[in-house]
Every structure is written in C-alpha cells, then in structure tokens.
Scaffold this active site. Structure first.
Site, PDB file in Angstrom:
ATOM      1  N   GLU A 162     -21.364  24.526   1.693  1.00 15.82           N
ATOM      2  CA  GLU A 162     -20.052  25.087   1.349  1.00 15.82           C
ATOM      3  C   GLU A 162     -19.605  26.256   2.230  1.00 15.82           C
ATOM      4  OE1 GLU A 162     -19.567  25.880  -2.823  1.00 15.82           O
ATOM      5  OE2 GLU A 162     -19.772  23.765  -3.321  1.00 15.82           O
ATOM      6  N   GLU A 359     -23.484  17.763  -4.509  1.00 18.65           N
ATOM      7  CA  GLU A 359     -23.419  18.494  -5.776  1.00 18.65           C
ATOM      8  C   GLU A 359     -22.291  17.938  -6.619  1.00 18.65           C
ATOM      9  OE1 GLU A 359     -22.996  22.785  -5.772  1.00 18.65           O
ATOM     10  OE2 GLU A 359     -24.453  22.961  -4.141  1.00 18.65           O
TER      11      GLU A 359
HETATM   12  C1  NOJ Z   1     -21.416  25.207  -5.539  1.00 19.29           C
HETATM   13  C2  NOJ Z   1     -22.577  25.961  -4.994  1.00 19.29           C
HETATM   14  O1  NOJ Z   1     -23.097  25.326  -3.869  1.00 19.29           O
HETATM   15  C3  NOJ Z   1     -23.655  26.236  -6.015  1.00 19.29           C
HETATM   16  O2  NOJ Z   1     -24.482  27.206  -5.480  1.00 19.29           O
HETATM   17  C4  NOJ Z   1     -23.016  26.636  -7.320  1.00 19.29           C
HETATM   18  O3  NOJ Z   1     -23.943  27.062  -8.253  1.00 19.29           O
HETATM   19  C5  NOJ Z   1     -22.242  25.456  -7.856  1.00 19.29           C
HETATM   20  N1  NOJ Z   1     -21.231  25.072  -6.913  1.00 19.29           N
HETATM   21  C6  NOJ Z   1     -21.547  25.691  -9.183  1.00 19.29           C
HETATM   22  O4  NOJ Z   1     -20.589  26.671  -9.041  1.00 19.29           O
END
Ligand code: NOJ
Length: 459
Positions: A162, A359
């Site tokens: 991200e 994710e």
């Molecule tokens: C994106 C992130 O990569 C992760 O670290 C985070 O906990 C989750 N989304 C949920 O917000």
C-alpha cells in the site's frame, strides 16, 4: 470457479503482530516513534507488545495449521533485520526470521513475504526517508539481505504494501500514518518516484541473490469504482476509466491507482497524471522508468471497499447515492462486494497480470460471549459476499490466482490501536490468549472446499 490450485491464505504484518519492539537488537522504526507522540494513536496504544508473535510464533503456526491455513502473507521488519536501515545486519533478526520461516514450513504453510509493510527504520527517516534519492539503494541493500538469507525457502515476494498509504496518508492527505508530517505535493511526488525506483531495484536484488527461482509482485491498494448496471458495457467502461484516472485531490497527493502501478507494470506514467504532477518529477524520470518497470510474476492488491457509479442523462459517470442505512463495518467502511469483483476485472484488463488479492476483510466489534466463544456472523457474511463477487470476476475472465484474508488474528490497527479487530482469531490482549472466532472455522471450510462452501446458503 476458483481454479484447482487457487491460493487461499491469511495475512498479517510485522509491526502489527510481532511486539518485542526493544528486544534482541531491533532498531526503531517510524511507528515506534509515532506511537509515543501524544494524540497520534488511539488511547496511546503501540506495537510494543502487540500479539507477542515474536515469542509465540510456534504456537501461532500450530493454530494456523489446525485452522487449515496453507498460505501465509507476512512482512519483515526492516529495523529488526538492519537496525539502522543500512549497514550492520542484526544476527538475531536473521535468526528470528529463519526460525519463523522454518516453523511455517514445518506446519505445511507456504510463506509469502512482504518486504515493506510500513515500518521504516527511524534512522532512515532522519536521513530524509523516501525523499532521499538514495532510498532506493537502501532498499536494494535490504532486499539483497533478504534474498541471500531467505530466498532459498521463500519463493513468493511482495515488495511494497500500500504505497498509497505509507506515502499518501503519511506525508500528505490525512497524516494519520507515521511519520505524519506534511510535505508539499512536489516533495510527495518525488517520494513516490523513489519508492517505485526502490520497488524496481528490489525486484532485481530478489532475483539475483535468491538461491531458488523466486516470484515477485507488488501490493498496492485502492477503492475502485464499479458499475450500477453491470449489463451496460458503456457503464462498465466508464467505471474502468474513472478507476484509473488521475485527478487533483484538494487534500494532497497519493490516493491513486494508475500513478502507482502504470510506471511499475507498463513502464510509463499515466498521461493525465503527467499533466498535473509531471512538473515535480526529477529530470531523470524517463530513464528511471526503466528501473521501476521490472517483469512481475503477479500483481497483489488490497481491496476493502469501493464506489458504485452510473452514467447520468448527460452520459457522465457519477457516483450512485448510497441508500439510507447502507451497510458499514465497525470502522465505518462501506460493505461493497462488487468493489472486489471489479478491482479484479479492471486490474486484469489493464495489466494482464495474474492477481492475488493480498488483503480483504472487515473490522468488527468482536467480544467473548458468555459461552466463551467469539461469534462473528458479520465477518462470515462479509467474506461470503466478497468471495462470491471474486468468483464472479473469475467467471468473467479475470485471472485471479489467490486471496489472503486480512487478518489471521486481531492486531495493532495503526492509528486505531487495538480498538479495531480484523482477525479470524480473537486476541485477548490482557492474557495473549488466542480464540478462533466462528469465522475461522467457516473460512477453514471455504479453503477445504475450494470455495464451494460459499454457496451453502443456496442449498
Ligand atoms: C491495510 C493495511 O495493509 C493493513 O496493515 C491494515 O491493518 C488493513 N488494511 C486494515 O486497515
């Protein structure tokens, strides 16, 4: 239909679960520093202890195995491996990740390693962080250490998690992420450029210094647009165009898709983006694109939600108004399964690379019930809807090779601390007890049946 060898997995990240922040020679990261600043993190929480995975990883992998997990996406803490970011390597750090990887493999779990999930060594921040043009060489050096030490057993790598967040939300826009310092758009565009250079150099290092044949990808994120009328090809096209457009953001720079992926995958910056931000790029940008754009084996993508849109009477693609009471998760994110479907469709259309959903999951206010269990029907329903949508994307031709649920266990949710729970496994932070939630058993069956379980409600 999910292909026979579809990769079902779960994901976590180093700072969010490891703890042991001051043990065995680990250096500090920008998150250690950020958590100590007043008002930055909910209730002053920090990742000092987190899930104490550093000491409990063996039991955690045993539990993973019991819960049927065969693929695990995790990240390495750069300051645990190289405390100052460059230079001396920490032998205890190498030992820890060696043990971690061996333990995964002993439990039949395939490692998917992310190099950078936001914990920049604090020392490198003092040296200018991603704004320093040398940062891509620092990252190359780090990737080389990883390849030389772990590239014999780890076959799958993701470079960055991200970048939209660790650059966009950290140095611009909301400033909710470490180090939370505002820079000008010009500076942030240069940082983004350096991050993509670092990605390219890391791909080279991973391939050159790993013992085996390794597969390398990237894990950005975005909230994609999807069509209200899925049968209208024009509306589908319009949602695609909107998703990859570069528009001026009054809040700052960074929340974009094409800007972060075109250079890396297509070897070019998007034309509309260049009109807005091209003036900030370093003079060498055209040459640099050759470094950024390395062949990738797959594209990772973190997807949580998105926006529905339609063509209005003038043929403009506009957001569809959400009805009153539109479903949301506990952290107020909208529940939009078609965001996952069209993320896969749009991304495959543009980049033609196999996709891993790196994710996806939801935040819920989970509690231990009187019966001692954790019942989370909201999570089951959310995942079921999103996975059916993903299956539809595959049916319509998108090549999706895997899906990693976020997250295996509750963990340190950045600025929201331990308030927000995303896990399949409940963590009691007072005792460090792990309690698999109902969703963990449900997801086990989803994995075991290669997705057939998702359609049980139709029987
Ligand atoms: C994106 C992130 O990569 C992760 O670290 C985070 O906990 C989750 N989304 C949920 O917000």
């Amino acid at each position: 239909m999910f292909k026979k060898d579809f990769v079902w997995g779960v994901a976590t990240a180093s700072y969010q679960i490891e703890g042991a922040a001051y043990e065995d020679g680990r250096g500090l990261s920008i998150w250690d520093d950020f958590c100590k600043q007043d008002g930055k993190v909910f209730m002053g929480h920090s990742g000092d202890v987190a899930c104490d995975h550093y000491h409990r990883y063996k039991d955690d992998f045993k539990l993973m195995k019991e819960l049927g997990v065969k693929n695990y996406r995790f990240s390495v803490s750069w300051p645990r491996l190289i405390p100052n970011g460059t230079g001396e390597v920490n032998p205890k750090g190498i030992e820890f990740y060696n043990n971690l990887i061996d333990s995964m493999i002993e439990n039949g779990i395939t490692p998917y390693m992310t190099l950078y999930h936001w914990d920049l060594p604090l020392e490198l921040h003092y040296r200018g962080g991603w704004l320093n043009r040398e940062s891509s060489d620092w990252f190359y050096e780090y990737a080389k250490v990883i390849a030389e030490n772990f590239g014999d057993r780890v076959k799958y790598f993701f470079t960055f998690n991200e970048p939209q967040c660790f650059i966009g939300q950290s140095y611009s826009r909301m400033l909710t992420q470490a180090p939370g310092i505002r820079y000008s758009n010009g500076e942030v565009v240069k940082m983004a450029h350096n991050v993509m250079m670092a990605h390219g150099k890391a791909c080279m290092a991973l391939r050159e210094f790993s013992k085996g044949d390794v597969k390398v990808g990237y894990a950005p994120t975005y909230c994609y647009w999807y069509p209200e009328n899925e049968n209208d090809p024009k509306e589908v096209d319009a949602s695609y165009e909107k998703s990859f457009k570069t528009e001026l953001d009054p809040n700052g720079f960074g929340w974009l898709s094409a800007w972060w992926s075109d250079p890396v995958i297509l070897g070019s910056y998007p034309e509309d983006g260049l009109k807005l931000y091209g003036k900030y790029l370093p003079d060498t940008w055209k040459e640099d694109l050759k470094v950024m754009c390395q062949p990738l084996d797959f594209l990772g993508q973190n997807i949580y939600n998105g926006t529905e849109g339609h063509l209005d009477e003038n043929g403009n693609f506009v957001d569809t108004k959400r009805y009153d009471g539109f479903p949301r998760t506990a952290n107020m994110w909208h529940v939009t399964p078609n965001a996952l479907k069209y993320a896969a469709i749009h991304l495959y259309r543009r980049y033609k690379l196999p996709i891993y959903i790196t994710e996806n999951g939801l935040c819920n206010q989970d509690v231990i019930s009187l019966d001692g269990k954790v019942h989370d029907p909201q999570r089951i329903d959310f995942l079921n809807r999103y996975l059916i949508a993903l299956d539809e994307a595959i049916e319509s031709g998108a090549k999706v090779d895997g899906y990693f649920q976020w997250s295996f266990m509750d963990n340190f949710e950045w600025a929201n601390g331990y308030r927000d729970r995303f896990g399949l496994v409940y963590i009691n932070y007072q005792t460090q007890e792990r309690i698999p939630k109902d969703s963990a058993y449900w997801y086990k069956e989803v994995m075991e049946t290669n997705g057939e379980k998702l359609y049980e409600h139709l029987k």
